[in-house]
Design an enzyme around this catalytic site. Structure first.
Site, PDB file in Angstrom:
ATOM      1  N   GLU A   1       0.821  -1.224   0.000  1.00  0.00           N
ATOM      2  CA  GLU A   1       0.000   0.000   0.000  1.00  0.00           C
ATOM      3  C   GLU A   1       0.851   1.268   0.000  1.00  0.00           C
ATOM      4  O   GLU A   1       0.508   2.268  -0.638  1.00  0.00           O
ATOM      5  CB  GLU A   1      -0.951   0.010   1.195  1.00  0.00           C
ATOM      6  CG  GLU A   1      -2.186  -0.873   1.013  1.00  0.00           C
ATOM      7  CD  GLU A   1      -1.918  -2.348   1.203  1.00  0.00           C
ATOM      8  OE1 GLU A   1      -0.808  -2.716   1.639  1.00  0.00           O
ATOM      9  OE2 GLU A   1      -2.818  -3.156   0.896  1.00  0.00           O
TER      10      GLU A   1
ATOM     11  N   HIS B   1     -11.587  -4.865   9.123  1.00  0.00           N
ATOM     12  CA  HIS B   1     -12.020  -4.770   7.726  1.00  0.00           C
ATOM     13  C   HIS B   1     -13.246  -3.890   7.539  1.00  0.00           C
ATOM     14  O   HIS B   1     -13.879  -3.919   6.487  1.00  0.00           O
ATOM     15  CB  HIS B   1     -12.330  -6.160   7.164  1.00  0.00           C
ATOM     16  CG  HIS B   1     -11.111  -6.967   6.812  1.00  0.00           C
ATOM     17  ND1 HIS B   1     -10.208  -7.388   7.753  1.00  0.00           N
ATOM     18  CD2 HIS B   1     -10.637  -7.424   5.632  1.00  0.00           C
ATOM     19  CE1 HIS B   1      -9.242  -8.080   7.167  1.00  0.00           C
ATOM     20  NE2 HIS B   1      -9.477  -8.112   5.875  1.00  0.00           N
TER      21      HIS B   1
END
Ligand SMILES: Cc1ncc(C[n+]2csc(CCOP(=O)(O)OP(=O)(O)O)c2C)c(N)n1
Ligand SMILES: [Mg+2]
Lengths: 335, 328
Positions: A70, A139
């Site tokens: 990322e 999440h």
């Protein structure tokens, strides 16, 4: 494919609408590039298919599946953006933006200012989140308030397929870094198809439903339940004005304040945790600007102060829903 | 075969028992999801049974692991009780984490499962800290970090390997290379031909091993664990394997080459090892069958108990955020 689906049902879902926007952006401007984990077609065009067809049509030079990196994804978007490209980087879920926080907060947000305007970062970071799917604590978080607290980042959260289309195109064409937050439950909800070519301006809220008694301010996944509350309360002769913020940072103060000046009551609702959330900022500004005109203190709705729990009954209790929003609205009119 | 360490008969049977437990637990997990009785997000470890089984027989109950969302095999091999595990999967108050963590965050310190993360790469730096504590206290403990091939491309992997190397931490980095990270093939995203090669950059041993071969896996694990216990520092093990049921249960596997999965499944390490045990006189079909039946029964009981157990009270949202309960 999406066209076939659209003509059959006359509806598209948010995945299809986002896909249309990305196709249009790439077609129009060769500086638009797309990368992120699994986004190219050999990897199925994204985990839910938002980027489907892009690599096949525009080639794997412009559309790339990345390593699980990322920090490198956002860094590469920033670098390419500085030299004139318009990268659309995908961070699969909002929780994974934490791994790229240095790039987003220390760099994307500030390079324009720190360089005295010599450079800027015209990137869009698409990401997704949302509770309700039983994925637990890592999440499903909402970090829009974190990002909104960093000067230099635009934060956008669409509430329907057509909104997603128009707002994503505006983000891509915007000259500053935009965090575009998709909702995992809204992905599959059908809606009116977008009109090709339309743009929804950033920083402009949408008064979706007019009313006189209370202003209900919402965004993203809380727009539909807010409208449902307005419907239900109209049966009780309570007239609720519903405002979809669309852009969280910078938010549309003028529209919100004008509405509250009329209704003299306000509620802000979001799925994110309530303490230190977006609602706190908006409530404060309303009090600062309109205190003497208010008929009741501004109410806020948000998730309780807890990580997202796994167990179904806990997750259901964690997610603020129609009943909680309705109770907050009623509280402003002493019922 | 030139292996430095070979397991004795009891250890071989222990490895197979763990593999059986993992395989059957997976079969029953997929069945229970399909039945709708326990809906959950599930990252099947089927096909990767050998790795934690052959490692865990070299670990003490007091040694610790940090693992990932695809981790039921690592947890079961380390000894997480089935009843506690299943109650957590069902989101019940009797679960390992009172139903708050769920499948991606199973935690059971009593059996040495300290962290299960849903964030790619995050198991490694935390395992370093666990190993650091053992080093400082001199308690002889070792820590194992489990992670996937895709995780070797994230910064945390590199930072953790370097720190463990310079501090000579008693940690073992176990990369379960199943050739894919979600839908993306290893070669497409990884510059190193082998994850093990990356150890060279940090001047620590890096070994690639057939993670579906219990003897080779045992040997690599024992070598690394002995080394860590002796104070000689970390090892990176790259265990080659394959996941039989895609990234997440329900995955259509369209990103795979035709026949790739079929070939891997035809080479299923569990029945292969079973046959090897019989062929080499370590056990009999009857004895293994009896053990397999008993394991299956134990899992069924755990599932039944999980279904019958109560859900947590919503007041639990205010507990465990901090040590002190948050006032209502
Ligand atoms: C930081 C971060 N980025 C992305 C994801 C989404 N994600 C979950 S699993 C996964 C693939 C991981 O692959 P690998 O490390 O090979 O482990 P495997 O799932 O194959 O066991 C990805 C990209 C994540 N959980 N965390
Ligand atoms: Mg993998």
């Amino acid at each position: 494919m999406e066209n076939a689906a659209a003509s059959k049902s006359q509806k598209v879902n948010m995945i299809q609408a986002l896909n249309m926007a990305l196709h249009e952006a790439m077609e129009k401007d060769k500086n638009v590039i797309v990368f992120g984990e699994d986004v190219a077609d050999p990897e199925e065009g994204g985990i839910v298919g938002v980027t489907k067809g892009l690599s096949t049509k525009y080639g794997e030079l412009r559309v790339r599946s990345t390593p699980i990196s990322e920090q490198a994804i956002v860094g590469a978007a920033i670098g390419a953006g500085i030299v004139g490209m318009r990268p659309v980087a995908e961070i699969m879920l909002m929780n994974f933006t934490t791994v790229a926080m240095d790039m987003i907060v220390n760099h994307a947000a500030k390079l324009r200012f720190m360089s005295g305007g010599q450079t800027h970062v015209p990137i869009t970071i698409r990401t997704a989140t949302g509770s309700g799917l039983g994925v637990g604590g890592q999440h499903a978080d909402y970090y829009e308030a974190w990002f909104a607290h960093v000067p230099g980042l635009k934060v956008v959260m669409p509430s329907s397929p057509a909104e997603a289309y128009g707002l994503l195109l505006s983000c891509i064409e915007d000259d500053d870094p935009c965090i575009f937050v998709e909702n995992t439950l809204l992905y599959f909800a059908p809606g009116t198809p977008p009109v090709p070519g339309t743009r929804i301006p950033l920083g402009k809220a949408n008064v979706i439903r007019e009313g006189n008694d209370v202003t209900l301010i919402c965004y993203g996944p809380h727009v539909a339940p807010s409208l449902a509350v307005a419907d239900a309360l109209s049966q009780e002769n309570i007239s609720v004005e519903v405002i979809d913020l669309r852009t969280i940072a910078p938010w549309d103060k003028a529209t919100v304040l004008a509405s509250v000046a009329k209704t003299r009551r306000a509620v802000i609702t979001h799925e994110a945790v309530k303490p230190f959330g977006v609602g706190a900022e908006i409530s404060s500004v309303i009090h600062e600007e309109l205190f003497s005109q208010l008929k009741a203190p501004v109410q806020r709705v948000g998730a309780p102060y807890s990580p997202v729990p796994y167990s179904k009954p806990l997750e259901t209790a964690f997610m603020p829903g129609i009943e909680t929003i309705k109770a907050a609205v009623l509280k402003t009119i002493n019922r | 075969m030139g292996l430095a360490h070979t397991p004795d008969r009891a250890t071989l049977l222990d490895i197979y028992r763990k593999m059986t437990l993992i395989k059957q637990n997976d079969e029953k997990s997929r069945a229970i999801i399909l039945s709708g009785k326990i809906p959950m997000v599930y990252y099947s470890p089927r096909g990767q049974e050998v790795i934690p089984s052959a490692i865990s027989v070299n670990l003490k109950a007091t040694d610790n692991i940090c693992t990932i969302y695809r981790g039921t095999h690592d947890m079961l091999a380390k000894g997480v009780p089935l009843k506690d595990l299943w109650a957590e999967l069902a989101g019940k108050s009797t679960g390992t984490c009172k139903g708050k963590g769920g499948p991606m965050h199973i935690t059971h310190p009593a059996s040495g499962v300290l962290v299960t993360t849903g964030i790619v790469g995050s198991s490694l730096p935390i395992a370093n800290g666990v190993a650091l504590a053992s080093q400082i206290r001199g308690d002889g403990g070792v820590a194992v970090a489990y992670f996937g091939d895709g995780a070797s491309n994230i910064g945390a992997f590199h930072e953790a390997l370097n720190m463990a190397a310079v501090w000579k931490l008693p940690v073992i980095f176990v990369c379960q290379n199943n050739l894919y990270g979600e839908h993306t093939k290893y070669e497409k995203t990884t510059a190193a031909k082998r994850v093990a090669d990356r150890a060279d950059s940090y001047q620590i041993p890096g070994v690639r091993v057939d993670g579906n071969d219990p003897l080779a896996m045992y040997d690599a694990a024992k070598t690394a664990i002995d080394r860590a216990r002796a104070g000689d520092g970390p090892t990176l093990i790259e265990a080659m394997t394959f996941r039989f049921y895609g990234h997440v249960f329900g995955d259509a596997d369209r990103y795979m080459d035709d026949g790739e999965k079929k070939a891997a499944m035809a080479n299923d390490p569990v029945p292969r090892f079973r046959q090897w045990l019989i062929d080499n006189g370590h056990s009999s079909d009857a004895d293994l069958s009896a053990m397999e039946t008993a394991v299956g029964k134990e899992i069924d009981e755990a599932i039944e108990a999980a279904i019958a157990a109560p859900f947590p009270d919503v007041a639990e949202l205010r507990k465990d955020v901090f040590a002190e309960e948050i006032p209502a």
